[in-house]
Motif scaffolding. Sequence first.
Motif, PDB file in Angstrom:
ATOM      1  N   VAL A 186       0.828  -1.215   0.000  1.00 49.39           N
ATOM      2  CA  VAL A 186       0.000   0.000   0.000  1.00 49.39           C
ATOM      3  C   VAL A 186       0.858   1.259   0.000  1.00 49.39           C
ATOM      4  CG1 VAL A 186      -1.985  -0.972   1.223  1.00 49.39           C
ATOM      5  CG2 VAL A 186      -0.218   0.185   2.532  1.00 49.39           C
ATOM      6  N   ARG A 187       0.314   2.270  -0.637  1.00 49.76           N
ATOM      7  CA  ARG A 187       0.955   3.581  -0.620  1.00 49.76           C
ATOM      8  C   ARG A 187       0.056   4.546   0.143  1.00 49.76           C
ATOM      9  NH1 ARG A 187       0.658   5.858  -6.097  1.00 49.76           N
ATOM     10  NH2 ARG A 187      -1.412   6.367  -5.337  1.00 49.76           N
ATOM     11  N   PRO A 188       0.531   5.124   1.263  1.00 44.28           N
ATOM     12  CA  PRO A 188      -0.274   6.132   1.949  1.00 44.28           C
ATOM     13  C   PRO A 188      -0.426   7.366   1.047  1.00 44.28           C
ATOM     14  CG  PRO A 188       1.520   5.350   3.361  1.00 44.28           C
ATOM     15  CD  PRO A 188       1.791   4.843   1.972  1.00 44.28           C
ATOM     16  N   ASP A 189      -1.642   7.910   0.988  1.00 44.20           N
ATOM     17  CA  ASP A 189      -1.886   9.174   0.271  1.00 44.20           C
ATOM     18  C   ASP A 189      -2.342  10.155   1.338  1.00 44.20           C
ATOM     19  OD1 ASP A 189      -1.508   7.804  -2.238  1.00 44.20           O
ATOM     20  OD2 ASP A 189      -3.570   7.089  -2.112  1.00 44.20           O
ATOM     21  N   GLY A 190      -1.399  10.828   1.955  1.00 43.67           N
ATOM     22  CA  GLY A 190      -1.749  11.697   3.080  1.00 43.67           C
ATOM     23  C   GLY A 190      -1.967  10.848   4.330  1.00 43.67           C
ATOM     24  N   ASP A 191      -2.695  11.424   5.295  1.00 45.66           N
ATOM     25  CA  ASP A 191      -2.797  10.760   6.596  1.00 45.66           C
ATOM     26  C   ASP A 191      -4.002   9.851   6.767  1.00 45.66           C
ATOM     27  OD1 ASP A 191      -0.455  11.800   7.416  1.00 45.66           O
ATOM     28  OD2 ASP A 191      -1.342  13.505   8.505  1.00 45.66           O
ATOM     29  N   ASP A 192      -4.940   9.889   5.811  1.00 40.75           N
ATOM     30  CA  ASP A 192      -6.123   9.065   6.035  1.00 40.75           C
ATOM     31  C   ASP A 192      -6.643   8.371   4.778  1.00 40.75           C
ATOM     32  OD1 ASP A 192      -7.652   7.978   7.980  1.00 40.75           O
ATOM     33  OD2 ASP A 192      -9.115   9.622   8.086  1.00 40.75           O
ATOM     34  N   ALA A 193      -5.759   8.241   3.788  1.00 39.32           N
ATOM     35  CA  ALA A 193      -6.141   7.540   2.561  1.00 39.32           C
ATOM     36  C   ALA A 193      -4.944   6.723   2.089  1.00 39.32           C
ATOM     37  CB  ALA A 193      -6.542   8.535   1.481  1.00 39.32           C
ATOM     38  N   CYS A 194      -5.239   5.614   1.414  1.00 41.72           N
ATOM     39  CA  CYS A 194      -4.123   4.839   0.857  1.00 41.72           C
ATOM     40  C   CYS A 194      -4.575   4.122  -0.406  1.00 41.72           C
ATOM     41  CB  CYS A 194      -3.572   3.856   1.893  1.00 41.72           C
ATOM     42  SG  CYS A 194      -4.707   2.542   2.341  1.00 41.72           S
ATOM     43  N   THR A 195      -3.587   3.712  -1.203  1.00 42.93           N
ATOM     44  CA  THR A 195      -3.872   2.988  -2.438  1.00 42.93           C
ATOM     45  C   THR A 195      -3.211   1.612  -2.379  1.00 42.93           C
ATOM     46  OG1 THR A 195      -3.924   5.053  -3.676  1.00 42.93           O
ATOM     47  CG2 THR A 195      -3.655   3.049  -4.965  1.00 42.93           C
ATOM     48  N   VAL A 196      -3.994   0.579  -2.675  1.00 46.99           N
ATOM     49  CA  VAL A 196      -3.450  -0.782  -2.741  1.00 46.99           C
ATOM     50  C   VAL A 196      -2.784  -0.961  -4.099  1.00 46.99           C
ATOM     51  CG1 VAL A 196      -4.007  -3.254  -2.727  1.00 46.99           C
ATOM     52  CG2 VAL A 196      -5.244  -1.685  -1.207  1.00 46.99           C
ATOM     53  N   LEU A 197      -1.461  -1.172  -4.080  1.00 46.03           N
ATOM     54  CA  LEU A 197      -0.719  -1.366  -5.332  1.00 46.03           C
ATOM     55  C   LEU A 197      -0.607  -2.846  -5.686  1.00 46.03           C
ATOM     56  CD1 LEU A 197       2.216   1.163  -4.756  1.00 46.03           C
ATOM     57  CD2 LEU A 197       0.024   1.562  -5.884  1.00 46.03           C
ATOM     58  N   ARG A 198      -0.648  -3.693  -4.652  1.00 43.20           N
ATOM     59  CA  ARG A 198      -0.640  -5.155  -4.874  1.00 43.20           C
ATOM     60  C   ARG A 198      -1.499  -5.762  -3.766  1.00 43.20           C
ATOM     61  NH1 ARG A 198       4.928  -8.544  -4.463  1.00 43.20           N
ATOM     62  NH2 ARG A 198       4.635  -8.111  -2.236  1.00 43.20           N
ATOM     63  N   PRO A 199      -2.542  -6.518  -4.106  1.00 47.30           N
ATOM     64  CA  PRO A 199      -3.395  -7.087  -3.058  1.00 47.30           C
ATOM     65  C   PRO A 199      -2.729  -8.313  -2.425  1.00 47.30           C
ATOM     66  CG  PRO A 199      -4.208  -7.757  -5.214  1.00 47.30           C
ATOM     67  CD  PRO A 199      -3.005  -6.878  -5.473  1.00 47.30           C
ATOM     68  N   GLY A 200      -3.023  -8.542  -1.161  1.00 47.74           N
ATOM     69  CA  GLY A 200      -2.474  -9.693  -0.439  1.00 47.74           C
ATOM     70  C   GLY A 200      -3.420 -10.078   0.682  1.00 47.74           C
ATOM     71  N   GLU A 205     -10.774  -4.292   2.825  1.00 47.82           N
ATOM     72  CA  GLU A 205     -11.735  -4.154   3.931  1.00 47.82           C
ATOM     73  C   GLU A 205     -10.991  -4.014   5.257  1.00 47.82           C
ATOM     74  OE1 GLU A 205     -11.819  -6.432   1.530  1.00 47.82           O
ATOM     75  OE2 GLU A 205     -13.691  -5.946   0.468  1.00 47.82           O
ATOM     76  N   MET A 206      -9.928  -4.780   5.434  1.00 46.22           N
ATOM     77  CA  MET A 206      -9.142  -4.695   6.667  1.00 46.22           C
ATOM     78  C   MET A 206      -8.433  -3.337   6.766  1.00 46.22           C
ATOM     79  SD  MET A 206      -7.680  -8.583   6.462  1.00 46.22           S
ATOM     80  CE  MET A 206      -6.491  -8.554   7.784  1.00 46.22           C
ATOM     81  N   LEU A 207      -7.894  -2.874   5.639  1.00 50.47           N
ATOM     82  CA  LEU A 207      -7.215  -1.566   5.637  1.00 50.47           C
ATOM     83  C   LEU A 207      -8.197  -0.455   6.002  1.00 50.47           C
ATOM     84  CD1 LEU A 207      -5.138  -2.064   2.375  1.00 50.47           C
ATOM     85  CD2 LEU A 207      -4.176  -1.806   4.675  1.00 50.47           C
ATOM     86  N   ALA A 208      -9.452  -0.632   5.578  1.00 47.62           N
ATOM     87  CA  ALA A 208     -10.469   0.395   5.844  1.00 47.62           C
ATOM     88  C   ALA A 208     -10.760   0.535   7.342  1.00 47.62           C
ATOM     89  CB  ALA A 208     -11.749   0.065   5.080  1.00 47.62           C
ATOM     90  N   GLU A 209     -10.327  -0.430   8.132  1.00 42.58           N
ATOM     91  CA  GLU A 209     -10.498  -0.305   9.589  1.00 42.58           C
ATOM     92  C   GLU A 209      -9.610   0.799  10.172  1.00 42.58           C
ATOM     93  OE1 GLU A 209      -9.730  -4.134  11.392  1.00 42.58           O
ATOM     94  OE2 GLU A 209     -10.994  -5.111   9.881  1.00 42.58           O
ATOM     95  N   VAL A 210      -8.487   1.118   9.490  1.00 43.90           N
ATOM     96  CA  VAL A 210      -7.605   2.157  10.031  1.00 43.90           C
ATOM     97  C   VAL A 210      -7.410   3.346   9.094  1.00 43.90           C
ATOM     98  CG1 VAL A 210      -6.308   0.641  11.571  1.00 43.90           C
ATOM     99  CG2 VAL A 210      -5.514   0.977   9.235  1.00 43.90           C
ATOM    100  N   CYS A 211      -8.066   3.300   7.942  1.00 39.31           N
ATOM    101  CA  CYS A 211      -7.816   4.316   6.926  1.00 39.31           C
ATOM    102  C   CYS A 211      -9.155   4.678   6.279  1.00 39.31           C
ATOM    103  CB  CYS A 211      -6.862   3.693   5.905  1.00 39.31           C
ATOM    104  SG  CYS A 211      -6.249   4.808   4.706  1.00 39.31           S
ATOM    105  N   ARG A 212      -9.508   5.969   6.299  1.00 33.70           N
ATOM    106  CA  ARG A 212     -10.842   6.391   5.856  1.00 33.70           C
ATOM    107  C   ARG A 212     -11.106   6.007   4.400  1.00 33.70           C
ATOM    108  NH1 ARG A 212     -12.253  10.619   3.307  1.00 33.70           N
ATOM    109  NH2 ARG A 212     -10.172  11.501   3.561  1.00 33.70           N
ATOM    110  N   GLU A 213     -10.120   6.261   3.532  1.00 35.02           N
ATOM    111  CA  GLU A 213     -10.346   5.972   2.123  1.00 35.02           C
ATOM    112  C   GLU A 213      -9.315   4.971   1.599  1.00 35.02           C
ATOM    113  OE1 GLU A 213     -10.403   9.446  -0.405  1.00 35.02           O
ATOM    114  OE2 GLU A 213     -10.738   8.167  -2.158  1.00 35.02           O
ATOM    115  N   VAL A 214      -9.786   3.848   1.084  1.00 35.26           N
ATOM    116  CA  VAL A 214      -8.881   2.839   0.528  1.00 35.26           C
ATOM    117  C   VAL A 214      -9.171   2.692  -0.956  1.00 35.26           C
ATOM    118  CG1 VAL A 214      -8.118   0.431   0.654  1.00 35.26           C
ATOM    119  CG2 VAL A 214      -8.838   1.620   2.739  1.00 35.26           C
TER     120      VAL A 214
END
Length: 351
Positions: A186-200, A205-214
């Motif tokens: 994942v690449r963080p995009d600022g403090d509350d969003a991230c982009t999945v570059l490779r799924p694993g 859904e799990m990332l969304a527990e700690v990050c507003r926008e995935v």
Amino acid sequence: MTTEVLKITGDPAENERVIEKAARIIRGGGLVAIPTETVYGLAGSALLETSAEKIYAAKGRPADNPLIVHVARPEEAEDFARPGPLYFRLAKRFMPGPLTVILEKTDRIPSTVTAGLGTVAVRCPSNPVARRLIEVSGHPIAAPSANRSGSPSPTAAEHVYADMNGRIEMIVDGGPCEIGLESTVVRPDGDDACTVLRPGAVTPEMLAEVCREVRIAPAVVEPSLAADGTPESPGMKYRHYAPKAEVVLINASHAKFLEYVREHASGKYGVMIPNEDAGYFGGGMMLLTGNRGDAKEASRRLFSLLRRADEAGLETIYAELPEPEGETLALYNRIIRAAGSKILTLGSGRT
Ligand code: TXA
Ligand code: MG
């Protein structure tokens, strides 16, 4: 070079000796294949430029595809990168574990490791042998998957041996990998969003527990995109995980899939099917994925099934298209790459 294979056993003192030997090789600029919970890694010091060069050479990997740097504790990222608040939230929830986070790098990591990028990928594996090895070596460890470029990632020491014998100093055999697919990147995009570059195994859904926008990078579900446009992660542009056999990926109901293969398969073929269907076909090689609906088991087995298909000299592999979401998103991503993005849709597809 002869490649020594040393096994992790039930004897803690003996294991410590194996780990110390491996750590000495790494500190001295050599390469050791190590088990992690995802796939085996080809480990070298992330602080030595020559180690990175050796890694690219041993893998036959283009030097423009950067390496992941492994740490024993998440906060060690501060030694060579500039982690922000989101990194620490992700680390608290998912590390040690199958998550890699892209961070801004500092000068401590040679640019060969990151293929000249200003960012570095950081991962803290949960496998105890990997963590202990990083700790004892005292270096952050650069480790791509320990396969030759273009073949499936190794999920057992035998796979590493087949690809790397004679090319590296040592293989630490820690048994089969628990997860079997590479970490989520994942690449963080600022403090509350991230982009999945490779799924694993760490799902959106799990990332969304700690990050507003995935967000999910388009190339994750559509690998043909990566071939032309500018890839967000260099690894996206390569045709990975390609078995020698042609993979026929079928988007259909389970019943239609079985029926199609029974009617059309000929020559040296294999079928990826759940255990329950093992008795359905008269011929061909059964590539069993575990109990039906067990996404974790199917993920664990995928790469070794692809290797087995190659060893058997199969010409065609038939597989069902997984759902591009949740627990099967990573499986979907790997299998469409293995199939070179070709998908055969029957009727109205899966539903
Ligand atoms: O599970 C794993 O991640 C395994 C084990 C050994 O830890 N490692 C692994 O490494 O899969 P590798 O090198 O096979 O894949 C690394 C992926 C590549 O797709 C690469 O392009 C991407 O991570 N990557 C590495 N550094 C990056 C960066 N700075 N920015 C974007 N993507 C990066
Ligand atoms: Mg790889």
